[in-house]
Design an enzyme around this catalytic site. Structure first.
Site, PDB file in Angstrom:
ATOM      1  N   HIS A   2      42.849  47.755   6.816  1.00  0.00           N
ATOM      2  CA  HIS A   2      43.588  48.622   7.732  1.00  0.00           C
ATOM      3  C   HIS A   2      43.211  48.241   9.159  1.00  0.00           C
ATOM      4  O   HIS A   2      42.025  48.107   9.502  1.00  0.00           O
ATOM      5  CB  HIS A   2      43.242  50.082   7.454  1.00  0.00           C
ATOM      6  CG  HIS A   2      43.627  51.003   8.559  1.00  0.00           C
ATOM      7  ND1 HIS A   2      44.905  51.059   9.072  1.00  0.00           N
ATOM      8  CD2 HIS A   2      42.897  51.912   9.269  1.00  0.00           C
ATOM      9  CE1 HIS A   2      44.939  51.947  10.041  1.00  0.00           C
ATOM     10  NE2 HIS A   2      43.731  52.479  10.180  1.00  0.00           N
TER      11      HIS A   2
ATOM     12  N   ASN B 260      46.626  50.638  16.022  1.00  0.00           N
ATOM     13  CA  ASN B 260      46.487  51.305  14.733  1.00  0.00           C
ATOM     14  C   ASN B 260      47.807  51.972  14.377  1.00  0.00           C
ATOM     15  O   ASN B 260      48.182  52.984  14.963  1.00  0.00           O
ATOM     16  CB  ASN B 260      45.357  52.336  14.809  1.00  0.00           C
ATOM     17  CG  ASN B 260      45.111  53.055  13.493  1.00  0.00           C
ATOM     18  OD1 ASN B 260      45.942  53.046  12.591  1.00  0.00           O
ATOM     19  ND2 ASN B 260      43.954  53.694  13.381  1.00  0.00           N
TER      20      ASN B 260
ATOM     21  N   CYS C 172      45.884  56.515   6.817  1.00  0.00           N
ATOM     22  CA  CYS C 172      45.671  55.069   6.910  1.00  0.00           C
ATOM     23  C   CYS C 172      45.401  54.399   5.563  1.00  0.00           C
ATOM     24  O   CYS C 172      45.452  53.175   5.459  1.00  0.00           O
ATOM     25  CB  CYS C 172      44.528  54.782   7.870  1.00  0.00           C
ATOM     26  SG  CYS C 172      44.784  55.501   9.513  1.00  0.00           S
TER      27      CYS C 172
END
Length: 330
Positions: A255, A285, A113
């Site tokens: 993020h 995500n 990420c």
């Protein structure tokens, strides 16, 4: 030292949309439970046996190129930030071939990420030292292929997508990548991982053990505590090095992991939530794709204007985290 700036972005997501009600058909959960705890309403998932991260990366990269009518032959380097390549040796070379960027060097960057932040920093170093002029960076992940769909802790969170940016050399006075700050804590790597598990017994007389990668494993509570403590500190340190304060920030682009994390980070920095760029509810995500995906959407919606200061921060598996501060020049 020459400067560097982002001159174009693009993004791509799969067609299949899976909402929370769909998820509730396979695990014990509900739309209200997921939205309350994560902020996610739906996510996109790549389907088809012949579809891979390369397809999404290609689409995002071509959109970035087409927006500025740039010939792929002008690209000197391609950095593919991904943790879900369709080839363990890397997928950047396949993206290079599909785009037709025959003159470009290409390599994968694996930092989950935090991948897109590290890609920005890496590309900037190559440009500022004069090695390359035009660099295509792509954050792309298809973590749906590594999800245990019977695990409620993880299957509700992740989606697939890709986002790309073209970073170009410019004069030092026009430099738009103002500064960065990066960190790693390998002692906490088990908190979020896709581990490789060996078979119990050797397969041959050489006693060589072989195995396979498992599904995504995550300790949600520990990852939350890590993010809300480390990310604000990283942002503060980066801003201080540039003699900037949180009052100078126009946009906070984190993020896209969890709405509680986004709000907690903003609160700790005393940044108004109206400055948070987020599309988490629509895509979940998407790992390395989440930051460029949200950036592209914000630009399409005319949120970001010339000379805006954008603080970008990624965090995740590794555990890794980092911040880059940019001034929007387009």
């Amino acid at each position: 030292m020459q400067g560097a700036r982002i001159i174009s972005v693009g993004s791509a997501v799969p067609d299949l949309c899976i909402n929370n009600k769909d998820i509730s058909k396979i695990v014990e959960t509900s739309d209200e439970w997921i939205v309350t705890r994560t902020g996610i309403k739906e996510r996109r998932v790549l389907t088809g046996s012949n579809k891979s991260v390369v397809d999404l990366a290609y689409c995002a990269g071509m959109k970035a190129l087409n927006k500025i009518h740039m010939d792929p032959l002008e690209i000197d380097l391609i950095i593919l930030a991904t943790s879900s390549p369709n080839d363990l040796f890397g997928s950047a070379s396949q993206v290079q071939a599909k785009i037709g960027a025959k003159k470009a060097v290409a390599f994968d960057l694996t930092a989950a990420c935090s991948g897109f932040v590290l890609a920005i920093v890496t590309a900037t170093q190559f440009i500022q030292n004069g090695s390359y002029k035009n660099i295509l960076i792509i954050g792309a992940d298809v973590l749906s292929k590594w999800i245990d769909w019977s695990d409620r802790k993880t299957c509700i969170l992740f989606g697939d997508g890709a986002g790309a940016a073209i970073i170009q050399a410019c004069s030092e006075e026009d430099n738009a990548i103002l500064g960065f700050q990066l960190n790693t804590d390998g002692k906490q790597s088990d908190e979020l991982s896709i581990i490789y598990k060996e078979d119990i017994s050797p397969l041959n007389t050489f006693k060589l053990f072989q195995g396979q990668f498992q599904y995504i494993s995550m300790n949600g509570k520990e990852v939350y505590k890590f993010a809300v403590s480390k990310v604000p500190a990283s942002i503060t340190k980066c801003l201080n090095s540039l003699h900037l304060s949180t009052r100078d920030i126009n946009w906070l682009l984190l993020h896209q992991a969890n709405k509680r994390i986004l709000k907690a980070v903003a609160d700790r920095l005393s940044i108004d939530t109206s400055k948070i760029i987020s599309n988490l509810s629509k895509y979940g995500n998407t790992s390395a794709a989440s930051i460029p995906l949200a950036l592209d959407e914000a630009l399409q919606n005319n949120k970001i204007t010339k000379d805006d200061i954008i603080v970008i921060s990624g965090f995740g598996a590794g555990l890794t985290w980092g911040t880059v501060v940019i001034k929007w020049k387009c």
